[in-house]
Design an enzyme around this catalytic site. Sequence first.
Site, PDB file in Angstrom:
ATOM      1  N   ARG A 243       0.873  -1.181   0.000  1.00 42.98           N
ATOM      2  CA  ARG A 243       0.000   0.000   0.000  1.00 42.98           C
ATOM      3  C   ARG A 243       0.905   1.224   0.000  1.00 42.98           C
ATOM      4  NH1 ARG A 243      -3.565   1.049   5.123  1.00 42.98           N
ATOM      5  NH2 ARG A 243      -2.203   2.863   5.381  1.00 42.98           N
ATOM      6  N   HIS A 247      -4.274   4.895   3.954  1.00 47.54           N
ATOM      7  CA  HIS A 247      -5.487   4.116   3.691  1.00 47.54           C
ATOM      8  C   HIS A 247      -6.404   4.833   2.713  1.00 47.54           C
ATOM      9  CE1 HIS A 247      -9.259   1.978   4.266  1.00 47.54           C
ATOM     10  NE2 HIS A 247      -9.816   3.080   4.716  1.00 47.54           N
ATOM     11  N   TYR A 256       1.294   5.982  12.188  1.00 47.06           N
ATOM     12  CA  TYR A 256       1.448   4.574  12.563  1.00 47.06           C
ATOM     13  C   TYR A 256       2.460   3.809  11.708  1.00 47.06           C
ATOM     14  CZ  TYR A 256      -1.968   4.172   8.725  1.00 47.06           C
ATOM     15  OH  TYR A 256      -2.596   4.270   7.521  1.00 47.06           O
TER      16      TYR A 256
END
Lengths: 328, 327
Positions: A243, A247, A256
């Site tokens: 990724r 998100h 994070y």
Amino acid sequence: MSDTTPSAEMLADMYALAVRARKLDERCWILHRQGKIGFHISGMGHEAAQVAVTFAMRRGHDLLHPYYRDLAMVLGCGMPMADVLLGSFGRAGDPSSGGRQMPNHYCYKPGNVFSVSSPVGTQLPQAAGLALAEQLRGGDRVVVTCIGEGSTSEGDFHEALIWAGVRKLPMVVVVENNEYAISVPMKLQMAIERVSDRAGGYGVRGVSVDGLDLLASYQAAREAVDLARSGGGTTLLEVRVARLTPHSSDDNDSVYRPAAEKAALKLKDPLPKLRAQLIAMGALSEVAAREIEERALSEVDAAHRQAEAAPYPPEAWALGPVFAGEEA
Amino acid sequence: MADKTLIEGIREALDEEMARDERVIVIGTDIGVRGGVFLATQGLYAKYGPNRILDAPLAESSIVGVGIGAAMNGLRPVCEIQFADFIHPAYNQIANEAARMFYRTGGQYPVPMVIRAPYGGGVGGGLYHSQSIEATFAHVPGLKVVIPATPADAKGLLKTAIRDNNPTLFLEPKKGYRMIRGPIPEDQGCVPFGEARVSRPGRDLTVLAYGMMHFYALQAAESAAKEGLDVEVVDLRTLNPLDSAGVLASVRRTGKALIAYEDNKFVGYGAELAAQIAEDAFTALDAPLLRVAAPDAPAAPYSHPLQDAFLPGPRAILDGIRTLARY
């Protein structure tokens, strides 16, 4: 298994699809940061695997029940770039939902693409139902459905795979494993190394493949699709991808994701690798690659202009249609 | 014409619709060789075989989810949830998926599917074989909710549900499966949705009910007649669509309305009926609305005295009728 080595022409087409998805994806991020669209959720880093799976399908014949990162897959199934952007801009011409759903909740009926939902994993039992109907009528269409690895924790994932195993459904369940469910890393989602390890528990075939490697992914996807079509049942196909973005447009992954890990992501980008690989193989020349990239950018520009100029839906569309007519 | 049971009405509808349309399949647990735990599909497996009567894994969300997929790929599934109490794991597939699919695709993907579920108490089923769940689902836009109260309606409404192009939750009063008897005409066809039925005309007051409570309402009205009270009973038949005009017309005629439902009272389906009457027939009312419903406790309990204390029945409705009549 038949010879599944892609021709040079097909490889060029595959590269073109990956580039089209990437350029459109990049444009969406820009449009979001400009405040022109309300949301974007990205497929960057998933393109090689998605292109591989798409090319393994009989596109326009087989059925696709995707999830929200599957931009390359829906483009590959014939959805025009402008149609994607009409959804991002919330315009009337959005073929997914007429501006009702958030962006990237794709639906494209002419390409047999079924509607993406936001509650994750719901597409899995539905895909099993699509496959069941196909099996019961003796059809030869394969159902491909996709899901992130985070969503494999949902009950619907397990329930659907139980059906797939028991009934040997003509289905391929593609798990696009990017190792994060928004911020929760894989080690907090599952106590196994590979999602495909679960396959045995359902009595389906399980395969894991490097989803950053288009050729390896294509071989794996082609085998899975061919097996499903020939009555061999479902494959749980895990493609290990990256990724490359947060998100979604509303996420900040710096909170994070360690800085070193983020920096290393660039090295995982499947597109430069694919480009170099295809040129080295002689499937693509430098000139041809550049042409593909320029053509994709022009296509994005045109789609962007078209979508931004398109009209909004009439207010009445907020109210319906709720119920289908009575024609049986 | 010999009387039949409500469950026979269900079975006949399934049988005739499967014979009429090969796209109709049934999905559920224990529906195959077993014929269903209430025998709704008895004999159908032998007649139509494993490709039409599909025993499912014990996983309610997938029973509905698989049904949605099959419906979007050309079939017309009838999904059975064995008890309404067990439907909750499938709520997401029903409310977020089946009910919203048509709207969210701008009308491109209808979901022609029926979800059948026995509901309601009075059979010693305790907390998890007795629930009334209609209010939760009648609240969901895009989902039709149907509850038959007679064998003929069980057959006619289920036929309509199977031919309808929308997801329909078909709730069957399980206590009435064999208790509720009545004629089913040989040529029983589809009963249209959205048409309430005045099952007993009367002048003094209206009882609005559905399912098992309609059966009890008729009993209570009969008792009230012996006391000189002329009670009208209206069977709603379909909760969504609701025949608002039919309900209001009856209340305007009698001027008093008792709303009977077996679900717990708070935010139950009767609250919607009360609100519509208050909004649209306020000046026709000669008395406050009265709701007869179950207490707001998470039961019905198993032990017979507790179950009897919990569930509203003919006596509670009769008490309500007397109260309203005195007003």
